[in-house]
Write an enzyme that holds these catalytic residues in place. Structure first.
Site, PDB file in Angstrom:
ATOM      1  N   ASP A   1     -27.250 -29.117  20.580  1.00  0.00           N
ATOM      2  CA  ASP A   1     -27.414 -28.641  19.385  1.00  0.00           C
ATOM      3  C   ASP A   1     -26.965 -27.843  18.348  1.00  0.00           C
ATOM      4  OD1 ASP A   1     -30.626 -27.587  17.627  1.00  0.00           O
ATOM      5  OD2 ASP A   1     -29.735 -25.748  18.183  1.00  0.00           O
ATOM      6  N   LEU A   2     -27.844 -28.431  16.475  1.00  0.00           N
ATOM      7  CA  LEU A   2     -26.099 -27.617  15.856  1.00  0.00           C
ATOM      8  C   LEU A   2     -27.092 -26.187  15.847  1.00  0.00           C
ATOM      9  CD1 LEU A   2     -24.783 -28.516  13.645  1.00  0.00           C
ATOM     10  CD2 LEU A   2     -26.411 -29.011  12.323  1.00  0.00           C
ATOM     11  N   ASP A   3     -27.831 -26.171  14.924  1.00  0.00           N
ATOM     12  CA  ASP A   3     -28.256 -24.593  14.069  1.00  0.00           C
ATOM     13  C   ASP A   3     -29.236 -23.781  15.096  1.00  0.00           C
ATOM     14  OD1 ASP A   3     -29.126 -25.863  11.495  1.00  0.00           O
ATOM     15  OD2 ASP A   3     -30.544 -26.463  12.374  1.00  0.00           O
TER      16      ASP A   3
ATOM     17  N   LYS B   1     -37.890 -22.224  15.543  1.00  0.00           N
ATOM     18  CA  LYS B   1     -36.251 -22.247  16.324  1.00  0.00           C
ATOM     19  C   LYS B   1     -36.352 -23.936  16.661  1.00  0.00           C
ATOM     20  CE  LYS B   1     -33.718 -18.584  16.005  1.00  0.00           C
ATOM     21  NZ  LYS B   1     -33.332 -17.033  16.749  1.00  0.00           N
ATOM     22  N   GLY B   2     -35.415 -24.776  16.625  1.00  0.00           N
ATOM     23  CA  GLY B   2     -35.836 -26.761  17.294  1.00  0.00           C
ATOM     24  C   GLY B   2     -36.628 -27.116  16.581  1.00  0.00           C
TER      25      GLY B   2
ATOM     26  N   GLU C   1     -28.521 -25.486  24.288  1.00  0.00           N
ATOM     27  CA  GLU C   1     -29.427 -24.531  23.297  1.00  0.00           C
ATOM     28  C   GLU C   1     -29.792 -23.473  22.829  1.00  0.00           C
ATOM     29  OE1 GLU C   1     -32.084 -25.298  21.319  1.00  0.00           O
ATOM     30  OE2 GLU C   1     -31.721 -27.881  21.073  1.00  0.00           O
ATOM     31  N   ASP C   2     -29.999 -23.008  21.492  1.00  0.00           N
ATOM     32  CA  ASP C   2     -30.018 -21.808  21.518  1.00  0.00           C
ATOM     33  C   ASP C   2     -31.993 -21.312  21.077  1.00  0.00           C
ATOM     34  OD1 ASP C   2     -30.798 -22.954  18.432  1.00  0.00           O
ATOM     35  OD2 ASP C   2     -30.937 -20.877  17.960  1.00  0.00           O
TER      36      ASP C   2
ATOM     37  N   SER D   1     -30.107 -32.825  17.259  1.00  0.00           N
ATOM     38  CA  SER D   1     -30.501 -31.660  16.263  1.00  0.00           C
ATOM     39  C   SER D   1     -31.810 -32.335  16.176  1.00  0.00           C
ATOM     40  CB  SER D   1     -29.283 -31.354  15.430  1.00  0.00           C
ATOM     41  OG  SER D   1     -30.185 -30.419  14.519  1.00  0.00           O
ATOM     42  N   ALA D   2     -32.722 -31.549  14.998  1.00  0.00           N
ATOM     43  CA  ALA D   2     -33.726 -31.450  14.720  1.00  0.00           C
ATOM     44  C   ALA D   2     -33.508 -31.688  13.526  1.00  0.00           C
ATOM     45  CB  ALA D   2     -34.979 -31.074  15.246  1.00  0.00           C
ATOM     46  N   SER D   3     -32.396 -31.422  13.221  1.00  0.00           N
ATOM     47  CA  SER D   3     -31.920 -31.409  11.463  1.00  0.00           C
ATOM     48  C   SER D   3     -31.766 -32.507  10.597  1.00  0.00           C
ATOM     49  CB  SER D   3     -31.375 -29.909  11.219  1.00  0.00           C
ATOM     50  OG  SER D   3     -30.508 -29.960   9.838  1.00  0.00           O
TER      51      SER D   3
ATOM     52  N   THR E   1     -26.927 -20.607  11.646  1.00  0.00           N
ATOM     53  CA  THR E   1     -27.884 -21.449  10.349  1.00  0.00           C
ATOM     54  C   THR E   1     -28.924 -20.998  10.933  1.00  0.00           C
ATOM     55  OG1 THR E   1     -27.691 -23.636  11.665  1.00  0.00           O
ATOM     56  CG2 THR E   1     -26.677 -23.490   9.013  1.00  0.00           C
TER      57      THR E   1
ATOM     58  N   ARG F   1     -39.343 -30.207  10.465  1.00  0.00           N
ATOM     59  CA  ARG F   1     -39.342 -28.821   9.322  1.00  0.00           C
ATOM     60  C   ARG F   1     -40.889 -29.039   8.631  1.00  0.00           C
ATOM     61  NH1 ARG F   1     -36.371 -31.543   4.022  1.00  0.00           N
ATOM     62  NH2 ARG F   1     -34.759 -31.649   5.915  1.00  0.00           N
TER      63      ARG F   1
ATOM     64  N   LYS G   1     -38.248 -31.851  19.145  1.00  0.00           N
ATOM     65  CA  LYS G   1     -38.935 -30.974  20.204  1.00  0.00           C
ATOM     66  C   LYS G   1     -39.581 -30.162  20.805  1.00  0.00           C
ATOM     67  CE  LYS G   1     -33.763 -30.218  19.581  1.00  0.00           C
ATOM     68  NZ  LYS G   1     -32.276 -29.823  19.036  1.00  0.00           N
TER      69      LYS G   1
ATOM     70  N   ASN H   1     -30.450 -32.054   7.426  1.00  0.00           N
ATOM     71  CA  ASN H   1     -29.655 -31.679   6.540  1.00  0.00           C
ATOM     72  C   ASN H   1     -28.300 -31.433   8.262  1.00  0.00           C
ATOM     73  OD1 ASN H   1     -30.822 -30.901   4.475  1.00  0.00           O
ATOM     74  ND2 ASN H   1     -31.738 -29.537   6.035  1.00  0.00           N
TER      75      ASN H   1
HETATM   76  C1  BG6 Z   1     -33.946 -26.799  14.209  1.00  0.00           C
HETATM   77  C2  BG6 Z   1     -33.755 -25.758  13.780  1.00  0.00           C
HETATM   78  O1  BG6 Z   1     -32.547 -27.446  14.272  1.00  0.00           O
HETATM   79  O2  BG6 Z   1     -33.949 -28.090  13.065  1.00  0.00           O
HETATM   80  C3  BG6 Z   1     -34.952 -25.569  13.157  1.00  0.00           C
HETATM   81  O3  BG6 Z   1     -33.832 -25.369  14.448  1.00  0.00           O
HETATM   82  C4  BG6 Z   1     -35.560 -26.379  11.933  1.00  0.00           C
HETATM   83  O4  BG6 Z   1     -35.270 -24.313  12.335  1.00  0.00           O
HETATM   84  C5  BG6 Z   1     -35.260 -28.263  12.447  1.00  0.00           C
HETATM   85  O5  BG6 Z   1     -36.632 -26.447  10.955  1.00  0.00           O
HETATM   86  C6  BG6 Z   1     -35.452 -29.082  11.292  1.00  0.00           C
HETATM   87  O6  BG6 Z   1     -33.918 -28.689  10.564  1.00  0.00           O
HETATM   88  P1  BG6 Z   1     -34.075 -29.120   8.894  1.00  0.00           P
HETATM   89  O7  BG6 Z   1     -32.625 -28.818   8.149  1.00  0.00           O
HETATM   90  O8  BG6 Z   1     -34.118 -30.686   9.126  1.00  0.00           O
HETATM   91  O9  BG6 Z   1     -35.252 -28.636   7.925  1.00  0.00           O
HETATM   92 MG    MG Z   2     -31.207 -24.422  17.459  1.00  0.00          MG
END
Ligand code: BG6
Ligand code: MG
Length: 218
Positions: free
Chosen positions: A9-11, A45-46, A169-170, A114-116, A17, A49, A145, A118
């Site tokens: 996982d990333l964040d 977390k995880g 994972e966190d 990762s779910a992000s 972050t 958005r 997730k 970004n």
């Molecule tokens: C996850 C974070 O990795 O990514 C969440 O733990 C976040 O907090 C999710 O909402 C989505 O991230 P982003 O950067 O696309 O808003």
């Molecule tokens: Mg995370």
């Protein structure tokens, strides 16, 4: 001997972050008349958005128009990116670089899960882009997730069976996703919160060579 694949996982696992997400969501919640607590933040977390904002609205006990919903999402991401844009390799969490370098030297395949949305920007900022054989993030999966999709796609891209993958994972949602995928789940953080993980460590500094040696014997 199994061919292990590693999925990170990333964040909150690779970079610090999670606290930036918390600060940005706290501001959103405040504007919605809600004080976001640490305990509620754990539930974000995880989580994607969109799902995060849905949860905050539920806690705030209000409904808003689709237009305002999208404006809040944009604002939150703008605030979050202000923190992200200042990131450097100093924001990589302790022990992560050495750990990934070590497994790469041992020729284990490595994925980001990762779910992000970004994720690519963050990996560029901290200089870790080249450490991953595949990047699966919020731009490439549709189910968030705790759905296991992000990890199953990661395993497929690595060419490793899910049961031979190890996920770091966190978040509660992420551990649930890894467990649903039939993978070995490793929680980074608090044992109280990540109790469903197969193993829990405080940080990568606690995961020594012995742990990997043990895995190699399985
Ligand atoms: C996850 C974070 O990795 O990514 C969440 O733990 C976040 O907090 C999710 O909402 C989505 O991230 P982003 O950067 O696309 O808003
Ligand atoms: Mg995370």
């Amino acid at each position: 001997m199994k061919k292990w694949g590693f999925i990170f996982d990333l964040d909150g696992v690779i970079v610090d972050t999670a606290r930036f997400h918390f600060l940005a969501w706290k501001k959103t919640a405040y504007e919605l008349g809600h004080e976001l607590t640490q305990a509620q933040n754990e539930k974000l977390k995880g989580v994607s958005r969109v799902d995060s904002l849905k949860k905050i609205l539920e806690w705030a006990g209000i409904e808003i128009s689709e237009e305002r919903f999208n404006t809040f999402l944009e604002e939150k991401n703008k605030d979050y990116l202000e923190y992200v844009n200042k990131m450097t390799s100093d924001d990589i969490l302790p022990g992560v670089f050495d750990f990934i370098s070590k497994i790469r030297k041992q020729k284990y395949p490595v994925a980001l899960g990762s779910a992000s949305k970004n994720a690519p920007r963050i990996l560029e900022k901290v200089g870790l882009m080249q450490m991953f054989d595949t990047i699966v993030d919020g731009n490439s999966v549709t189910k968030a997730k705790p759905d296991p999709e992000v990890f199953l796609v990661g395993a497929e891209n690595l060419g490793v069976d899910p049961e031979n993958c190890i996920v770091f994972e966190d978040s509660e949602a992420g551990i649930e996703a890894a467990n649903k995928a039939g993978m070995t789940s490793i929680g980074l953080g608090d044992k109280e919160i990540l109790g469903h993980a197969d193993y829990v460590f405080n940080s990568f500094k606690e995961i020594d060579a012995y742990f990997i040696e043990q895995l190699e014997k399985i």
